[in-house]
Design a protein around this motif. Sequence first.
Motif, PDB file in Angstrom:
ATOM      1  N   ALA A 136       0.760  -1.128   0.114  1.00  0.00           N
ATOM      2  CA  ALA A 136      -0.038   0.049   0.075  1.00  0.00           C
ATOM      3  C   ALA A 136       0.806   1.265   0.005  1.00  0.00           C
ATOM      4  O   ALA A 136       0.442   2.177  -0.632  1.00  0.00           O
ATOM      5  CB  ALA A 136      -0.967  -0.165   1.346  1.00  0.00           C
ATOM      6  N   TYR A 140       0.462   3.595  -3.370  1.00  0.00           N
ATOM      7  CA  TYR A 140      -0.756   4.519  -3.214  1.00  0.00           C
ATOM      8  C   TYR A 140      -0.762   5.622  -4.317  1.00  0.00           C
ATOM      9  O   TYR A 140      -1.989   6.097  -4.470  1.00  0.00           O
ATOM     10  CB  TYR A 140      -0.781   5.202  -1.637  1.00  0.00           C
ATOM     11  N   SER A 141       0.295   6.218  -4.787  1.00  0.00           N
ATOM     12  CA  SER A 141       0.320   7.302  -5.877  1.00  0.00           C
ATOM     13  C   SER A 141      -0.480   6.754  -7.068  1.00  0.00           C
ATOM     14  O   SER A 141      -0.924   7.662  -7.669  1.00  0.00           O
ATOM     15  CB  SER A 141       1.892   7.772  -5.985  1.00  0.00           C
ATOM     16  N   THR A 145      -4.652   8.461  -4.076  1.00  0.00           N
ATOM     17  CA  THR A 145      -5.007   8.727  -2.827  1.00  0.00           C
ATOM     18  C   THR A 145      -3.937   8.958  -1.571  1.00  0.00           C
ATOM     19  O   THR A 145      -2.840   8.761  -2.119  1.00  0.00           O
ATOM     20  CB  THR A 145      -5.666   7.342  -2.395  1.00  0.00           C
ATOM     21  N   GLN A 146      -4.314   9.410  -0.544  1.00  0.00           N
ATOM     22  CA  GLN A 146      -3.231   9.596   0.657  1.00  0.00           C
ATOM     23  C   GLN A 146      -2.733   8.342   1.050  1.00  0.00           C
ATOM     24  O   GLN A 146      -3.627   7.287   1.175  1.00  0.00           O
ATOM     25  CB  GLN A 146      -4.158  10.277   1.746  1.00  0.00           C
ATOM     26  N   PRO A 147      -1.554   8.165   1.599  1.00  0.00           N
ATOM     27  CA  PRO A 147      -0.992   6.918   1.856  1.00  0.00           C
ATOM     28  C   PRO A 147      -1.637   6.620   3.272  1.00  0.00           C
ATOM     29  O   PRO A 147      -1.740   5.342   3.349  1.00  0.00           O
ATOM     30  CB  PRO A 147       0.610   7.459   2.218  1.00  0.00           C
ATOM     31  N   ALA A 150      -4.577   4.344   1.966  1.00  0.00           N
ATOM     32  CA  ALA A 150      -4.228   3.227   1.367  1.00  0.00           C
ATOM     33  C   ALA A 150      -3.842   2.178   2.346  1.00  0.00           C
ATOM     34  O   ALA A 150      -4.418   0.927   2.068  1.00  0.00           O
ATOM     35  CB  ALA A 150      -3.159   3.563   0.171  1.00  0.00           C
ATOM     36  N   SER A 154      -5.489  -1.334   3.481  1.00  0.00           N
ATOM     37  CA  SER A 154      -4.836  -2.631   3.290  1.00  0.00           C
ATOM     38  C   SER A 154      -4.792  -3.556   4.476  1.00  0.00           C
ATOM     39  O   SER A 154      -4.942  -4.683   4.511  1.00  0.00           O
ATOM     40  CB  SER A 154      -3.308  -2.242   3.041  1.00  0.00           C
TER      41      SER A 154
END
Length: 476
Positions: A136, A140-141, A145-147, A150, A154
């Motif tokens: 994740a 994520y990029s 989405t924001q890390p 993500a 996960s």
Amino acid sequence: DAFVVAFKFPNFFRRFFAEGAFNAAFVPQFAGTLENEGTHKAHQIAQNTFSVMAFSLTIFCLFIIIFTPILIYIIAPGFVNTPEKLALIITLVRLTFPFILFVSLSALLAGILNSYDRFAASSATPTILNIFMIIALMSYSFFDTQPVIAVSISVTLAGFTQLLWLYAATRRLGISITLSMPYLTEPVRKILKLMIPGAIGAGVMQINLLIDMILASFLQSGSISYLYYADRLNQLPLSIFGVAVGTALLPELSRLWRANKKDSALKTQETALLMSLQLTIPAAVALICLAKPLIALLYGHGQFGAHEIDQTAPALAAFSLGLPAYVANRVFTATFFAVQNTTTPVKVGMVSLCLNIILNLILMQYYAHIGMAIATSIAAWVNVLLIGYLLMKKGLFKFSRTMFIHLIKVILLSICMGGLVLTVQNYFTDKHNTLTNLSLLTEIREMIFIITIAIGFYFASGFLLGFGNILSQNKK
């Protein structure tokens, strides 16, 4: 901070519905039925328990997800006055909480496997969570989405995958567990009855850590994360030694006590305790001595700077003071659960819990989050000393002269090892003037050297002192 709270919230309940109270109630019942009444009856109990858990935990998860905005006032009240944190944590809790459903059902399947002395599949399940979280963070990029979003997704996906993994393992063993209409049969009612008091007894440390999190939400921003990062390292030896010993010990003790083999049960318990303390006492000393360089090496990069290292390292040292107590408690509670006595750990747990709250409120005034870590360790020692005393009083534990002498040797040898670690560490520090300005490769090389020297010294000296002979004699 928001992710740490969202991640720890389902993991807190995990100690009640999964590896903690549920295992303590289910494994002795399943293992005992398997021993005395055969596989068919045992598999029926597992089938009914699985269906009841699936139904009740689905309802529970839906309840938590719907009422998350209200629950935040309980689990992180210090966030309420910061709108950005409040909105983020509500989203993250809703994304991560279904994890508890999957991991609790996985714990049931793991309990079945462990009762058949199959430990590999269940021991490998945490790796799945790690892999999913790493993927994740790396991808994520691609999903725009924001890390943090993500990683939260996960967590739940990993829980579902863990369930599939253990379901496949039970099928390979010839056991097929399927969803059916949930019925509260007598064995299931007995398991649930044992779970209620066992929830507190098995989860004292987790309750203490939850209280730390609630109170830390009122401290300066980052305090929750400092405690979390410190606890991750503290949990490493606990997971390797404490959880492993507890997982293997519970079904074995259950069989021995059911068969009225008291001498064998006491010997097995003593061997498990000596083995775990022989490893965790030096681990605790090493973590205390190497707290700052370890935190600097593992976390001290990017946005985790010198200030964060200085805040996290003392918390790690404080948590490590209680490490042997956490592991010994695993062995002691396994004995109580093996004889299906879950009320005594509850009473002891409540004493420890109250003490932890009082010490938290006092020590956080002077030492902030570090005081909270100290309070948790003190409460852990009080808990294990009380529960050990009550075991001896009930004739379920014998603190022999051999054990006393052996533990004194382990403690003295661990202190000597700690002195060696500090000497080598100070040599490198003086050589480089400061540890934080070293290259990563140099830090890794020097840390490996220090750890290798420490392990070599401890085990070579332990061999000369006859540590292996003590364990061999206990097994006979």
